[in-house]
Write a protein that holds these residues in place. Structure first.
Motif, PDB file in Angstrom:
ATOM      1  N   GLU A 205       0.816  -1.216   0.000  1.00  0.00           N
ATOM      2  CA  GLU A 205       0.000   0.000   0.000  1.00  0.00           C
ATOM      3  C   GLU A 205       0.848   1.265   0.000  1.00  0.00           C
ATOM      4  O   GLU A 205       0.602   2.193  -0.775  1.00  0.00           O
ATOM      5  CB  GLU A 205      -0.922   0.018   1.222  1.00  0.00           C
ATOM      6  N   THR A 206       1.838   1.340   0.881  1.00  0.00           N
ATOM      7  CA  THR A 206       2.649   2.551   0.978  1.00  0.00           C
ATOM      8  C   THR A 206       4.119   2.234   1.228  1.00  0.00           C
ATOM      9  O   THR A 206       4.453   1.295   1.948  1.00  0.00           O
ATOM     10  CB  THR A 206       2.171   3.478   2.120  1.00  0.00           C
TER      11      THR A 206
ATOM     12  N   ASP B 221       1.570  -3.000   3.872  1.00  0.00           N
ATOM     13  CA  ASP B 221       0.740  -3.625   2.837  1.00  0.00           C
ATOM     14  C   ASP B 221      -0.734  -3.335   3.106  1.00  0.00           C
ATOM     15  O   ASP B 221      -1.083  -2.656   4.078  1.00  0.00           O
ATOM     16  CB  ASP B 221       1.030  -5.129   2.712  1.00  0.00           C
ATOM     17  N   ILE B 222      -1.612  -3.852   2.253  1.00  0.00           N
ATOM     18  CA  ILE B 222      -3.040  -3.503   2.338  1.00  0.00           C
ATOM     19  C   ILE B 222      -3.716  -4.067   3.575  1.00  0.00           C
ATOM     20  O   ILE B 222      -4.830  -3.669   3.917  1.00  0.00           O
ATOM     21  CB  ILE B 222      -3.806  -3.976   1.079  1.00  0.00           C
TER      22      ILE B 222
END
Length: 333
Positions: free
Chosen positions: A228-229, A286-287
């Motif tokens: 995710e980031t 992560d997500i």
């Protein structure tokens, strides 16, 4: 004398009866929960259980029933530690919906709250979650709604989640019954590991740059689930700073380059104020909320000791320190 005592007793009783309503109100005030500044209604979900390849879709209406009044009396709210942080704020007037599992995983979804909808004091939310192999099996539910409202922040917890923890912990946090339906994930195996950076992949296009020019920094990051980031943390030294530590941290959100299979950001310096920038940390998530901070050293003199990126110890991490020390950008003389 007896009549006098009777008279005094009657006066005292009357006085206590007058105080009783006041005492009752105060007791109720002390034990009452802060009213929720938002109301959730019309919640819908397209099923009860979902497997790999399925997509859970949901919607609900959110009404502002007292955000301004709440902010006048209280100081907003902070996301509980176990739910991590919102994924690098999108900006003012954003609503974050926190879905949490019965395990360690959580999913944060962001929705823009337009000025037009803010005037209406309402927002219709429609979201979806695709079930993938790394998602935590079992029950998922909405635990919190976090709102960036102008320059303010508001956190509202779900009543069930508050009672599952220590109610006193949320004494100054409004909570309500979202009325949200849970959903169940089946046939998956939870990925509870954070993404990993590949130290040998660290790359800097230029070590010396001119005023307001950039140097591209890139790194490879691997994970079993969708990342995710990725955020690079740089220690920036002012023009006259000759010490071993910089003056402030700059945070660069890195974008994925599909062609090169790398996460990239452009590091920039202003010659009027800056002398150099030194890479000191990379944060990944992560997500499913699995995150890690790969740091070289802890916050030090000249930095904010409350930096969320460096709650990890006060010693130098030699492994990353030695790798990061080559990642330095300086103003070309």
């Amino acid at each position: 004398m007896l009549n006098m005592r009777k008279y005094l007793f009657t006066i005292c009783c009357c006085f206590l009866l007058m105080l009783l309503p006041v005492m009752t109100v105060r007791a109720e005030d002390e034990n009452s929960q802060i009213p929720s500044p938002i109301k959730i209604s019309e919640f819908t979900i397209n099923g009860e259980s979902f497997g790999i390849g399925d997509t859970m879709q949901y919607s609900f209406d959110m009404q502002d029933v007292g955000i301004d009044e709440y902010l006048e009396s209280w100081t907003g709210g902070f996301v509980p530690y176990e739910y991590g942080e919102p994924p690098y704020y999108y900006g003012a007037n954003t609503v974050y919906v926190y879905w949490v599992s019965t395990g360690k995983q959580y999913i944060v979804q962001a929705f823009n709250w337009s000025d037009e909808d803010i005037e209406k004091k309402a927002l219709h939310i429609e979201g979806s979650i695709a079930v993938k192999k790394g998602m935590q099996p079992g029950n998922w539910s909405i635990a919190a709604i976090y709102i960036e409202y102008g320059n303010e922040e508001v956190l509202v917890m779900d009543k069930t989640e508050v009672y599952a923890n220590d109610v006193d912990e949320y004494e100054y946090t409004p909570w309500t019954d979202f009325g949200a339906k849970d959903f169940i994930v089946i046939g998956t195996k939870a990925d509870n590991k954070a993404p990993k950076i590949q130290l040998k992949s660290l790359n800097l296009s230029k070590k010396y740059i001119k005023n307001k020019k950039t140097s591209k920094f890139s790194v490879k990051v691997k994970d079993s689930s969708e990342i995710e980031t990725v955020v690079a943390v740089w220690d920036v030294y002012s023009k006259y700073n000759k010490s071993k530590t910089g003056d402030y941290f700059d945070y660069y959100s890195m974008k994925y380059n599909k062609k090169k299979k790398r996460y990239e950001c452009n590091v920039i310096l202003n010659a009027r104020h800056d002398r150099k920038a030194q890479l000191v940390g990379i944060e990944v998530r992560d997500i499913y909320g699995n995150s890690e901070i790969y740091y070289s050293y802890y916050a030090h003199k000249g930095h904010d000791e409350d930096s969320e990126y460096f709650y990890v110890g006060k010693s130098i991490n030699k492994k990353y320190y030695n790798a990061y020390k080559k990642m330095s950008v300086q103003i070309k003389k």
